[in-house]
Design an enzyme around this catalytic site. Structure first.
Site, PDB file in Angstrom:
ATOM      1  N   LYS A  60      -9.687  -7.730  -3.215  1.00  0.00           N
ATOM      2  CA  LYS A  60      -8.814  -6.546  -3.241  1.00  0.00           C
ATOM      3  C   LYS A  60      -9.028  -5.831  -4.512  1.00  0.00           C
ATOM      4  CE  LYS A  60      -3.718  -5.562  -3.539  1.00  0.00           C
ATOM      5  NZ  LYS A  60      -2.283  -6.245  -3.447  1.00  0.00           N
ATOM      6  N   SER A 135       0.938  -4.425  -0.149  1.00  0.00           N
ATOM      7  CA  SER A 135       0.066  -3.495  -0.616  1.00  0.00           C
ATOM      8  C   SER A 135      -1.400  -4.120  -0.392  1.00  0.00           C
ATOM      9  CB  SER A 135       0.170  -3.503  -2.337  1.00  0.00           C
ATOM     10  OG  SER A 135      -0.208  -4.727  -2.781  1.00  0.00           O
ATOM     11  N   SER A 159       3.227  -8.505  -1.023  1.00  0.00           N
ATOM     12  CA  SER A 159       2.182  -7.987  -0.632  1.00  0.00           C
ATOM     13  C   SER A 159       0.853  -8.618   0.122  1.00  0.00           C
ATOM     14  CB  SER A 159       1.331  -7.304  -1.980  1.00  0.00           C
ATOM     15  OG  SER A 159       2.291  -6.602  -2.552  1.00  0.00           O
TER      16      SER A 159
END
EC number: 6.3.5.7
Length: 485
Positions: A60, A135, A159
Site C-alpha cells: 500500500k 482505504s 480499511s
C-alpha cells in the site's frame, strides 16, 4: 504452478486489469522476472528462504519503500522518495518476497471506497462500475484480480476488511502492535495497524509469520515479554470440546442488507451443524463506536498532517500567495484533497479548548468502555488491562458481517454524503477501537442458494486481544465450512 509461471500470470493480469487502477507504481517487469528466476532456483535446489520466497507482494502506498515512491495518493507527497524502508517491507524482502509495486488508496488512508485519491479512483476492473472499498482498495483488488499473490495494507477503522468483503478476498487486521508500524505514514497513531490481504487464510498465515515480531524502531510494537504473556493467556482459555461463538445483538443493525443478514444466519447454522455452540451476547457501547472513531481518528490526523505545510515538508503550492498568514494555507489547500481537509478541520475542532472536554475526552472514555465490553464477553482475559479477568462462560470468538451492504456502484457515490460513507464502517470500527485481531472471510453466495447482487459478502471473525493465531486457525476451519473445501 512454478514460481516463474505464477509471476508471468500476475504480470499478464496486471495488463488485463490495468483499468482497475490498483497500482500507482509497478516495479520494473524485468527486475520482477529476474528476481523470480533467482527465487525459483533457490526453491528447486532446496534453499528456499521461506514459504513466501519468490511470491509477488504489493505494498500500500502509505508504507515506505526505498525502491519506489511513497505518495499516500496525495499531491502533497507527489514524487516523494523515502530515504528508508519500512520494517514490514524489509522483513518481506529478507524472506525472498518480490515487491511488485505500490497500490492505490484513499488519500492518507481517509475513505471507505478508494475514490479520494490523487491517482484516480480504484474500481473492480469489470467494467469499472463497482467500489472496491477503502482505504486499502488497491491492495484488495490487486489480490482479487491476481495481479499479485498477496498484499500489505493498513487498517485504521476497517480499511483492510471492508475492501476484502467487497472484492471476495481474505483480509486480516492483527492485534494492534503485532506488526511494526515503522515506516508507515501515520493517519491515526493509536489505531493504524498493518495487515494482510490474500486469497486464502493459509497465505495470510504465511505472510503474518514473516512480518510479526517486536521492532525497537516502533514504540507501539509489543515487546517479546508481552507477546509471551499473550500466548500464555491464549493457551489458558477454557477447554471445551467445541467452540463457543458469540453473536453481538448490537451488530444486527437495521442497515444490514437482508441478503447479507440471511447469509450471516445460514453461516451460523453451518457453525452449529459442525458441532459448535452459538450464543447471543451484548456489547452495549458499540452503538457509540462509530461516532467515537470519527472524533478520535480525525483528531490524531489533524496533528499528524500538520507537517504537510509545503515549506518544512511536502510539496509547496504551485502558485503560492506570499502575503502574511496565507502561504501554508495555500499549499495545503492545493495539495490536500477534500476528505483530508474535512477530517483535519473536524479534528482541529475537537482538539480545540472549547470542544476538547465534550468531544475528545468523552470519546476516549467511550473507547475504554468499548474495550471493556469486549473483555467481558471473551473467555480469556486481556493481559494488558488489569480490569480484565477470565470468564469461564465467555465466548471464544465473535462472528459478524464485515460490511452492512454490497459494494455500491461508483456512480452512486457522487450522491453520498460524508456521513453516509462513514456509515459503511459501522461493523468494522468497534474492533479497531479495542485493537483486536479480526479477519474477514469471503463467502460463496451460491453455496447458500441465494440470488445476490454482484460482489462478495464478507464475514468477520473477531478474537480477544493477542489471540491472533487462534483467530487465524479458526478462520481456516470456517473458510472450509463456508466454501465446502
Amino acid at each position: 504452478m512454478s514460481l516463474l509461471a505464477a509471476v508471468e500470470a500476475s504480470l499478464k493480469h496486471g495488463t488485463l486489469y490495468k483499468a482497475s487502477n490498483a497500482f500507482v507504481q509497478w516495479t520494473d517487469a524485468g527486475y520482477i522476472r529476474a528476481a523470480a528466476s533467482v527465487a525459483d532456483k533457490r526453491c528447486s535446489t532446496g534453499h528456499q528462504l521461506s514459504p513466501i520466497d519468490g511470491r509477488l507482494i504489493a505494498i500500500k502506498d502509505n508504507i515506505c519503500t526505498t525502491g519506489l515512491p511513497t505518495t499516500c495518493a496525495s499531491n502533497s507527497l507527489k514524487g516523494f522518495q523515502s530515504p528508508y524502508e519500512s520494517t514490514v517491507v524489509k522483513k518481506l524482502r529478507a524472506a525472498g518476497a518480490i515487491i511488485c509495486g505500490k497500490t492505490n488508496l484513499d488519500e492518507f488512508g481517509m475513505g471507505s471506497h478508494s475514490t479520494n485519491s490523487a491517482s484516480g479512483a480504484v474500481n473492480q476492473g469489470t467494467g469499472g462500475e463497482l467500489s472496491v472499498g477503502g482505504s486499502s482498495g488497491g491492495s484488495a483488488i490487486a489480490v482479487a484480480s491476481q495481479q499479485c499473490w498477496a498484499s500489505i495494507g493498513t487498517d485504521t477503522g476497517g480499511s483492510i476488511r471492508l475492501p476484502a468483503a467487497y472484492t471476495g478476498t481474505v483480509g486480516f487486521k492483527p492485534s494492534y502492535g503485532m506488526i511494526s508500524r515503522h515506516g508507515v505514514i501515520a493517519y491515526a497513531n493509536s489505531l493504524d495497524t498493518v495487515g494482510i490481504l490474500s486469497r486464502s487464510v493459509k497465505d495470510v498465515q504465511q505472510v503474518f509469520a514473516i512480518t510479526r515480531g517486536h521492532d525497537t524502531w516502533d514504540p507501539t510494537s509489543l515487546t517479546e515479554e508481552t507477546r509471551t504473556k499473550l500466548t500464555s493467556a491464549a493457551k489458558a482459555r477454557p477447554r471445551r470440546p467445541n467452540l463457543r461463538i458469540g453473536v453481538p445483538v448490537e451488530y444486527n443493525v437495521a442497515e444490514i442488507n437482508p441478503t447479507i443478514r440471511t447469509i450471516w444466519q445460514q453461516a451460523l447454522e453451518r457453525v452449529i451443524s459442525a458441532g459448535h455452540e452459538v450464543v447471543s451476547i451484548s456489547l452495549p457501547s458499540t452503538r457509540l463506536a462509530l461516532s467515537t472513531y470519527y472524533v478520535l481518528a480525525p483528531a490524531e490526523a489533524s496533528s499528524n498532517l500538520a507537517k504537510y505545510d509545503g515549506v518544512k515538508y511536502g510539496n509547496a503550492a504551485s502558485k503560492p500567495k506570499l502575503e502574511a498568514n496565507v502561504l501554508f494555507a495555500t499549499g495545503r489547500g492545493q495539495n490536500l484533497g477534500d476528505e483530508v481537509k474535512r477530517r483535519i478541520l473536524l479534528g482541529s475542532f475537537t482538539l480545540s479548548a472549547s470542544a476538547f472536554d465534550n468531544y475528545f475526552l468523552q470519546a476516549q472514555k467511550v473507547r475504554r468502555s468499548v474495550q471493556q465490553d469486549f473483555n467481558a464477553v471473551f473467555g480469556i482475559p486481556n493481559v494488558l488491562q488489569e480490569s480484565s479477568a477470565a470468564n469461564p462462560e465467555g465466548v471464544d470468538l465473535l462472528l459478524t458481517p464485515t460490511a452492512p451492504s454490497f459494494p455500491p456502484k461508483l456512480a452512486s457515490l457522487a450522491h453520498y454524503t460524508p456521513l453516509k460513507s462513514y456509515g459503511d464502517d459501522v461493523l468494522t470500527v468497534p474492533a479497531s477501537l479495542a485493537g483486536l485481531p479480526v479477519i474477514s472471510i469471503p463467502t460463496r453466495t451460491d453455496t447458500f442458494g441465494l440470488d445476490t447482487p454482484p460482489g462478495s459478502v464478507g464475514l468477520q471473525l473477531i478474537g480477544q486481544y493477542g489471540n491472533d493465531d487462534f483467530v487465524l486457525d479458526t478462520a481456516g476451519q470456517l473458510e472450509t465450512l463456508l466454501w465446502n473445501r
